[in-house]
Design a protein around this motif. Structure first.
Motif, PDB file in Angstrom:
ATOM      1  N   GLY A   1       0.789  -1.231   0.000  1.00  0.00           N
ATOM      2  CA  GLY A   1       0.000   0.000   0.000  1.00  0.00           C
ATOM      3  C   GLY A   1       0.815   1.271   0.000  1.00  0.00           C
ATOM      4  O   GLY A   1       0.260   2.363   0.089  1.00  0.00           O
ATOM      5  N   GLY A   2       2.146   1.157  -0.099  1.00  0.00           N
ATOM      6  CA  GLY A   2       3.005   2.335  -0.151  1.00  0.00           C
ATOM      7  C   GLY A   2       3.604   2.742   1.176  1.00  0.00           C
ATOM      8  O   GLY A   2       4.399   3.684   1.245  1.00  0.00           O
ATOM      9  N   GLN A   3       3.247   2.066   2.269  1.00  0.00           N
ATOM     10  CA  GLN A   3       3.819   2.390   3.584  1.00  0.00           C
ATOM     11  C   GLN A   3       5.305   2.025   3.584  1.00  0.00           C
ATOM     12  O   GLN A   3       5.670   0.908   3.232  1.00  0.00           O
ATOM     13  CB  GLN A   3       3.087   1.629   4.690  1.00  0.00           C
ATOM     14  CG  GLN A   3       1.604   1.970   4.806  1.00  0.00           C
ATOM     15  CD  GLN A   3       0.716   1.196   3.851  1.00  0.00           C
ATOM     16  OE1 GLN A   3       1.211   0.399   3.039  1.00  0.00           O
ATOM     17  NE2 GLN A   3      -0.580   1.405   3.922  1.00  0.00           N
ATOM     18  N   ARG A   4       6.137   2.965   3.992  1.00  0.00           N
ATOM     19  CA  ARG A   4       7.591   2.756   3.995  1.00  0.00           C
ATOM     20  C   ARG A   4       8.128   2.826   5.418  1.00  0.00           C
ATOM     21  O   ARG A   4       7.651   3.617   6.237  1.00  0.00           O
ATOM     22  CB  ARG A   4       8.301   3.809   3.139  1.00  0.00           C
ATOM     23  CG  ARG A   4       7.980   3.720   1.648  1.00  0.00           C
ATOM     24  CD  ARG A   4       8.571   4.902   0.910  1.00  0.00           C
ATOM     25  NE  ARG A   4       8.288   4.850  -0.505  1.00  0.00           N
ATOM     26  CZ  ARG A   4       9.192   4.592  -1.450  1.00  0.00           C
ATOM     27  NH1 ARG A   4      10.446   4.340  -1.113  1.00  0.00           N
ATOM     28  NH2 ARG A   4       8.854   4.585  -2.718  1.00  0.00           N
ATOM     29  N   GLU A   5       9.144   2.011   5.665  1.00  0.00           N
ATOM     30  CA  GLU A   5       9.776   2.000   6.982  1.00  0.00           C
ATOM     31  C   GLU A   5      11.280   1.791   6.812  1.00  0.00           C
ATOM     32  O   GLU A   5      11.727   1.212   5.817  1.00  0.00           O
ATOM     33  CB  GLU A   5       9.225   0.864   7.847  1.00  0.00           C
ATOM     34  CG  GLU A   5       7.717   0.839   7.994  1.00  0.00           C
ATOM     35  CD  GLU A   5       7.265  -0.274   8.919  1.00  0.00           C
ATOM     36  OE1 GLU A   5       7.475  -0.136  10.137  1.00  0.00           O
ATOM     37  OE2 GLU A   5       6.710  -1.278   8.429  1.00  0.00           O
ATOM     38  N   ILE A   6      12.030   2.266   7.782  1.00  0.00           N
ATOM     39  CA  ILE A   6      13.475   2.015   7.839  1.00  0.00           C
ATOM     40  C   ILE A   6      13.792   1.439   9.212  1.00  0.00           C
ATOM     41  O   ILE A   6      13.453   2.035  10.241  1.00  0.00           O
ATOM     42  CB  ILE A   6      14.289   3.294   7.591  1.00  0.00           C
ATOM     43  CG1 ILE A   6      14.089   3.776   6.150  1.00  0.00           C
ATOM     44  CG2 ILE A   6      15.781   3.042   7.862  1.00  0.00           C
ATOM     45  CD1 ILE A   6      14.860   5.046   5.815  1.00  0.00           C
TER      46      ILE A   6
END
Length: 310
Positions: A110-115
């Motif tokens: 869904g486009g959620q980004r994390e680092i």
């Protein structure tokens, strides 16, 4: 302190390890017990009988076959568990991971980004599709008892189902450079309702939609459009199909094939087509390749509008 068993496979891994440890301990105790008894009984100066012993076929078969079948049982058990760990459920939710010195970059469909963080729902299987931007890394979550090498230039996968809400350590278990020890993160397992709210709060442009934009920006549509004057393969309904190659062999169009076709187009040339596609190696990163692969997986005649994937 005992690690929590926070995934569905964790108890099975622990039971296998404990059984193997107990079996090895039993063998070690047996061997050393016999060795010490013989050392004491037959030490120099004792009056123990030292004539050659008679053959005891039953005893010899027992101490040979019993350990053999016990360890073969352990082997069969471990193979069964290994197959389970390598076979994700069909309903597993895909999440894409790119490892690089020295961080974990995560993107949800869904486009959620994390680092250096990965949010997952409790009770739902999650399948990680992983690749490396530079060197070999290893995705390791001790509380889940799962670990998988992450390799440059190819995709590996790992799946798990979290069973307990909480925050769990994520490590790189492969020495990957000077800051290897700092390449760590957290896996946050959340109740399904909380996870749904988190997805909604962090939603962005979907991965397939990003790939659709890249597909146009990089000029891919100019050759692979059915109306194009360039003789190039039709990419509609390609994912999962068997592709005949120019050398007479065949290959399944999975994620790895799509990845290699973008970065190494001359590696597996489709039958009936000239090897004229330029390589995008060095021009785009692994995150862009993941987006393109995600788009190609949705590129079907039934869903030709890329805006549907936003």
């Amino acid at each position: 302190m005992m690690l929590p068993q926070a995934s569905t496979v964790a108890p099975n891994v622990d039971h296998l390890f404990d059984t193997l440890l107990a079996l090895c301990a039993l063998v070690v105790v047996g061997v050393f017990t016999v060795m010490i008894v013989f050392c004491v009984k037959y030490r120099r100066g004792t009056d123990a009988v030292r004539t050659p012993a008679r053959q005891h076929l039953g005893v010899e078969l027992t101490w040979t076959l019993v350990p053999f079948f016990l360890f073969m049982g352990i082997f069969g058990w471990s193979v069964h568990l290994w197959i389970r760990l390598r076979t994700p459920p069909k309903d597993a939710q895909p999440v894409y991971v790119v490892a690089k010195q020295w961080m974990w970059k995560v993107q949800h469909p869904g486009g959620q980004r994390e680092i250096d963080q990965l949010h997952v729902p409790v009770g739902q299987p999650v399948r990680l599709v992983m690749t490396s931007q530079d060197v070999i890394h290893s995705f390791y979550v001790p509380a889940f008892r799962v670990k998988q090498d992450v390799l440059p230039g190819r995709y590996t996968q790992l799946w798990f189902t979290a069973t307990q809400a909480g925050s769990y350590d994520l490590f790189c278990a492969e020495f990957c450079g000077t800051d290897h020890s700092r390449m760590r993160g957290r896996v946050v397992a959340m109740p399904p309702a909380d996870y749904a709210r988190w997805l909604h709060a962090h939603q962005g442009t979907g991965l397939a939609a990003q790939g659709a934009d890249l597909f146009r920006q990089l000029g891919c549509s100019g050759c692979h459009d059915p109306q194009s004057g360039v003789h190039a393969p039709d990419l509609y309904d390609l994912y999962g199909r068997t592709v005949p190659l120019a050398d007479g062999s065949q290959v399944r169009a999975d994620e790895r094939y799509l990845h290699d076709s973008i970065l190494l187009p001359k590696k597996q040339v489709a039958a009936g087509y000239a090897p004229i596609m330029p390589s995008f190696e060095g021009r785009i990163g692994e995150e862009d390749v993941l987006a393109l692969v995600a788009y190609l997986k949705t590129r079907t005649h039934a869903a030709e509008d890329p805006d549907e994937h936003r």
